[in-house]
Design a protein around this motif. Structure first.
Motif, PDB file in Angstrom:
ATOM      1  N   LEU A  17       6.692  18.643  27.077  1.00 26.73           N
ATOM      2  CA  LEU A  17       7.942  19.321  26.694  1.00 26.73           C
ATOM      3  C   LEU A  17       8.280  20.435  27.681  1.00 26.73           C
ATOM      4  O   LEU A  17       9.442  20.599  28.058  1.00 26.73           O
ATOM      5  N   GLU A  18       7.269  21.185  28.104  1.00 27.92           N
ATOM      6  CA  GLU A  18       7.512  22.235  29.101  1.00 27.92           C
ATOM      7  C   GLU A  18       8.006  21.635  30.410  1.00 27.92           C
ATOM      8  O   GLU A  18       8.942  22.161  31.027  1.00 27.92           O
ATOM      9  N   ASP A  19       7.405  20.509  30.834  1.00 34.65           N
ATOM     10  CA  ASP A  19       7.844  19.824  32.057  1.00 34.65           C
ATOM     11  C   ASP A  19       9.284  19.331  31.941  1.00 34.65           C
ATOM     12  O   ASP A  19       9.999  19.233  32.937  1.00 34.65           O
ATOM     13  N   ALA A  20       9.708  19.014  30.707  1.00 30.82           N
ATOM     14  CA  ALA A  20      11.076  18.542  30.476  1.00 30.82           C
ATOM     15  C   ALA A  20      12.065  19.702  30.330  1.00 30.82           C
ATOM     16  O   ALA A  20      13.254  19.475  30.117  1.00 30.82           O
ATOM     17  N   GLY A  21      11.557  20.941  30.419  1.00 34.02           N
ATOM     18  CA  GLY A  21      12.447  22.104  30.393  1.00 34.02           C
ATOM     19  C   GLY A  21      12.571  22.808  29.060  1.00 34.02           C
ATOM     20  O   GLY A  21      13.354  23.749  28.930  1.00 34.02           O
ATOM     21  N   TYR A  22      11.821  22.399  28.058  1.00 30.20           N
ATOM     22  CA  TYR A  22      11.882  23.059  26.750  1.00 30.20           C
ATOM     23  C   TYR A  22      10.975  24.275  26.732  1.00 30.20           C
ATOM     24  O   TYR A  22       9.964  24.328  27.435  1.00 30.20           O
ATOM     25  N   SER A  66       3.423   8.524  22.124  1.00 28.10           N
ATOM     26  CA  SER A  66       2.996   9.125  23.388  1.00 28.10           C
ATOM     27  C   SER A  66       3.776  10.419  23.594  1.00 28.10           C
ATOM     28  O   SER A  66       4.808  10.665  22.946  1.00 28.10           O
ATOM     29  N   ALA A  67       3.309  11.243  24.523  1.00 30.41           N
ATOM     30  CA  ALA A  67       4.000  12.493  24.834  1.00 30.41           C
ATOM     31  C   ALA A  67       5.430  12.208  25.308  1.00 30.41           C
ATOM     32  O   ALA A  67       6.365  12.914  24.932  1.00 30.41           O
ATOM     33  N   GLU A  68       5.597  11.147  26.088  1.00 25.60           N
ATOM     34  CA  GLU A  68       6.933  10.795  26.582  1.00 25.60           C
ATOM     35  C   GLU A  68       7.859  10.372  25.435  1.00 25.60           C
ATOM     36  O   GLU A  68       9.046  10.697  25.440  1.00 25.60           O
ATOM     37  N   VAL A  71       8.966  13.572  23.668  1.00 23.72           N
ATOM     38  CA  VAL A  71      10.008  14.255  24.437  1.00 23.72           C
ATOM     39  C   VAL A  71      11.353  13.549  24.217  1.00 23.72           C
ATOM     40  O   VAL A  71      12.374  14.205  23.988  1.00 23.72           O
ATOM     41  N   ALA A  72      11.367  12.238  24.238  1.00 17.81           N
ATOM     42  CA  ALA A  72      12.602  11.477  24.007  1.00 17.81           C
ATOM     43  C   ALA A  72      13.134  11.727  22.598  1.00 17.81           C
ATOM     44  O   ALA A  72      14.347  11.863  22.399  1.00 17.81           O
ATOM     45  N   ALA A  73      12.242  11.802  21.608  1.00 17.20           N
ATOM     46  CA  ALA A  73      12.661  12.050  20.221  1.00 17.20           C
ATOM     47  C   ALA A  73      13.250  13.449  20.080  1.00 17.20           C
ATOM     48  O   ALA A  73      14.273  13.629  19.400  1.00 17.20           O
ATOM     49  N   VAL A  74      12.638  14.433  20.716  1.00 15.13           N
ATOM     50  CA  VAL A  74      13.170  15.794  20.680  1.00 15.13           C
ATOM     51  C   VAL A  74      14.546  15.815  21.338  1.00 15.13           C
ATOM     52  O   VAL A  74      15.506  16.366  20.789  1.00 15.13           O
ATOM     53  N   ARG A  75      14.657  15.204  22.498  1.00 13.85           N
ATOM     54  CA  ARG A  75      15.931  15.165  23.233  1.00 13.85           C
ATOM     55  C   ARG A  75      17.026  14.519  22.365  1.00 13.85           C
ATOM     56  O   ARG A  75      18.155  15.034  22.280  1.00 13.85           O
TER      57      ARG A  75
END
Length: 79
Positions: A17-22, A66-68, A71-75
């Protein structure tokens, strides 16, 4: 970018999530108040299938994802 509360044991999700900018915060009450989404491990469900977290923001159960995928679900939920 949005604040996302993540359980401590989900370190890989926190990093993704941090890598994705959150902005990733913990699960204490002050952090939960500013979070726009919450990610739980799925291990905090009691015998009645009720989760301990009370919030009006999206709660994402990380169990089996998975972590990815998280991240997609949060997005998706924060659109």
């Amino acid at each position: 970018m949005a604040f996302v509360a993540v359980e401590d044991e989900l370190g890989n999700v926190r990093s993704a999530l941090e890598d994705a900018g959150y902005r990733v915060v913990g699960m204490n009450p002050a952090d939960l108040r500013r979070a726009q989404a919450v990610v739980v491990s799925g291990m905090d469900i009691d015998m009645l299938q009720q989760e301990d977290i009370r919030t009006d923001v999206p709660v994402i159960n990380a169990a089996g994802l998975s972590a990815e995928e998280i991240v997609a679900a949060v997005r998706e939920r924060l659109k």
